[in-house]
Write an enzyme that holds these catalytic residues in place. Structure first.
Site, PDB file in Angstrom:
ATOM      1  N   ASP A 102       1.405  -0.956   9.490  1.00 35.75           N
ATOM      2  CA  ASP A 102       1.743   0.248  10.262  1.00 35.75           C
ATOM      3  C   ASP A 102       3.252   0.507  10.186  1.00 35.75           C
ATOM      4  OD1 ASP A 102       1.576   2.359  12.039  1.00 35.75           O
ATOM      5  OD2 ASP A 102       0.956   1.163  13.775  1.00 35.75           O
ATOM      6  N   ILE A 162       0.821  -1.222   0.000  1.00 37.96           N
ATOM      7  CA  ILE A 162       0.000   0.000   0.000  1.00 37.96           C
ATOM      8  C   ILE A 162       0.853   1.269   0.000  1.00 37.96           C
ATOM      9  CG2 ILE A 162      -0.269   0.243   2.519  1.00 37.96           C
ATOM     10  CD1 ILE A 162      -3.275   0.800   1.994  1.00 37.96           C
TER      11      ILE A 162
HETATM   12  N1  AR6 Z   1       0.696  -3.209   2.272  1.00 36.19           N
HETATM   13  C1  AR6 Z   1      -0.549  -3.718   2.305  1.00 36.19           C
HETATM   14  N2  AR6 Z   1      -0.967  -4.601   3.218  1.00 36.19           N
HETATM   15  C2  AR6 Z   1      -0.065  -4.999   4.143  1.00 36.19           C
HETATM   16  C3  AR6 Z   1       1.274  -4.523   4.182  1.00 36.19           C
HETATM   17  C4  AR6 Z   1       1.642  -3.577   3.192  1.00 36.19           C
HETATM   18  N3  AR6 Z   1       2.861  -3.047   3.134  1.00 36.19           N
HETATM   19  N4  AR6 Z   1       1.905  -5.116   5.235  1.00 36.19           N
HETATM   20  C5  AR6 Z   1       1.025  -5.947   5.814  1.00 36.19           C
HETATM   21  N5  AR6 Z   1      -0.159  -5.883   5.166  1.00 36.19           N
HETATM   22  P1  AR6 Z   1      -1.557  -5.793  10.345  1.00 36.19           P
HETATM   23  P2  AR6 Z   1      -3.884  -5.367  12.116  1.00 36.19           P
HETATM   24  C6  AR6 Z   1      -1.430  -6.585   5.453  1.00 36.19           C
HETATM   25  O1  AR6 Z   1      -0.980  -6.789  11.263  1.00 36.19           O
HETATM   26  O2  AR6 Z   1      -4.244  -6.798  12.046  1.00 36.19           O
HETATM   27  C7  AR6 Z   1       0.415  -3.198  14.003  1.00 36.19           C
HETATM   28  O3  AR6 Z   1       1.497  -3.539  14.819  1.00 36.19           O
HETATM   29  C8  AR6 Z   1      -1.363  -7.859   6.239  1.00 36.19           C
HETATM   30  O4  AR6 Z   1      -1.064  -8.966   5.414  1.00 36.19           O
HETATM   31  O5  AR6 Z   1      -0.659  -4.784   9.732  1.00 36.19           O
HETATM   32  O6  AR6 Z   1      -4.965  -4.340  11.953  1.00 36.19           O
HETATM   33  C9  AR6 Z   1      -0.370  -2.011  14.541  1.00 36.19           C
HETATM   34  O7  AR6 Z   1       0.464  -1.075  15.195  1.00 36.19           O
HETATM   35  C10 AR6 Z   1      -2.778  -7.952   6.802  1.00 36.19           C
HETATM   36  O8  AR6 Z   1      -3.649  -8.566   5.854  1.00 36.19           O
HETATM   37  O9  AR6 Z   1      -2.742  -4.923  11.065  1.00 36.19           O
HETATM   38  C11 AR6 Z   1      -1.319  -2.661  15.500  1.00 36.19           C
HETATM   39  O10 AR6 Z   1      -0.727  -2.889  16.754  1.00 36.19           O
HETATM   40  C12 AR6 Z   1      -3.209  -6.485   6.941  1.00 36.19           C
HETATM   41  O11 AR6 Z   1      -2.202  -5.723   6.268  1.00 36.19           O
HETATM   42  C13 AR6 Z   1      -1.633  -3.970  14.841  1.00 36.19           C
HETATM   43  O12 AR6 Z   1      -0.516  -4.271  14.004  1.00 36.19           O
HETATM   44  C14 AR6 Z   1      -3.327  -6.007   8.378  1.00 36.19           C
HETATM   45  O13 AR6 Z   1      -2.310  -6.590   9.176  1.00 36.19           O
HETATM   46  C15 AR6 Z   1      -2.850  -3.880  13.971  1.00 36.19           C
HETATM   47  O14 AR6 Z   1      -3.169  -5.161  13.515  1.00 36.19           O
END
Ligand code: AR6
Length: 175
Positions: A35, A12
Site C-alpha cells: 500500500d 508491483i
Molecule cells: N510489490 C509487490 N508486493 C509487495 C510490495 C511491492 N512493492 N511490497 C510488499 N509486498 P502487506 P497485507 C508484498 O503488508 O498483509 C498496509 O499497511 C509483501 O511481501 O503490504 O494485506 C495496508 O494499509 C506481502 O507478501 O499487505 C494494510 O493496513 C504482500 O505484499 C495492511 O498493510 C502483502 O503485504 C494490509 O496488510
C-alpha cells in the site's frame, strides 16, 4: 497461447498492466507494505482519489474492492481491496480472501481491463499464512477466468523468490 496466469517476482508498482491491485486497509488512506509503495509511486493524486471514494462510500469492508486512477504509475488504474486480518483461521478469513480476489477481478472486467496484477493480499502485516493464501489466490483466479472473457491475463506478483516458487508450484499442480 500465453498462459492466463503468470507469476512475476518483484515490485508491483513497476508493471505496465491495465490495473494493479492494492492490499489496502478499510480507511483507504494508505499504509505500509505494498500500500505504501503504491502510494509513493503513484504520487499525491492517488491519495486524493482515495479520499473522494472514502467520502462517497465510506470505509471499504474486508473482501470488497474499489477502483481509482493510478497517478504516476504505469498502470491505468488501481483497484484497492481489503484482505482479511488473520485471526487463527476460524473468522471467515479464507472466504474473505476469496472475495477480495473475486471482487477485484469483477471490477477490472466491469471496466473492460484486460490485464491485472495482484500482490499476495493479506500475507504481510495482516498475517495470513503464505501457503494457504497462495492456494486461495491461484484457485480463485483460475475459477474466475475459466468462466469469463475478461480479464485476459492475471499476474501474481511475489515480492520475493520464495513466495514466487510457492505460487509456481501451485500453478503447475493445477495443470
Ligand atoms: N510489490 C509487490 N508486493 C509487495 C510490495 C511491492 N512493492 N511490497 C510488499 N509486498 P502487506 P497485507 C508484498 O503488508 O498483509 C498496509 O499497511 C509483501 O511481501 O503490504 O494485506 C495496508 O494499509 C506481502 O507478501 O499487505 C494494510 O493496513 C504482500 O505484499 C495492511 O498493510 C502483502 O503485504 C494490509 O496488510
Amino acid at each position: 497461447m500465453k498462459p492466463q496466469i503468470e507469476i512475476v517476482t518483484g515490485d508491483i508498482t513497476t508493471l505496465p498492466v491495465d490495473v494493479i491491485v492494492n492490499a489496502a486497509n478499510p480507511s483507504l488512506l494508505g499504509g505500509g507494505g505494498v500500500d505504501g509503495a503504491i502510494h509513493r509511486a503513484a504520487g499525491p493524486a492517488l491519495l486524493e482519489a482515495c479520499k473522494v471514494v472514502r467520502q462517497q462510500q465510506g470505509e471499504c469492508a474486508p473482501g470488497h474492492a474499489v477502483i481509482t486512477l493510478a497517478g504516476n504509475l504505469p498502470a491505468k488504474a488501481v483497484i484497492h481491496t481489503v484482505g482479511p486480518v488473520w485471526q487463527g483461521g476460524d473468522h471467515q478469513e479464507a472466504r474473505i480472501l476469496e472475495e477480495a480476489y473475486r471482487n477485484s477481478l469483477a471490477l477490472a472486467a466491469a471496466n473492460n481491463y484486460r490485464t491485472i496484477a495482484f500482490p499476495a493480499i493479506s500475507t504481510g502485516v495482516y498475517g495470513f499464512p503464505r501457503a494457504a493464501a497462495a492456494e486461495i489466490a491461484i484457485r480463485t483466479i483460475s475459477d474466475y477466468l475459466t468462466r469469463r472473457p475478461l480479464p485476459e491475463r492475471v499476474y501474481c506478483v511475489c515480492y520475493d523468490e520464495e513466495n514466487a516458487r510457492l505460487y509456481q508450484r501451485l500453478l503447475t499442480q493445477q495443470g
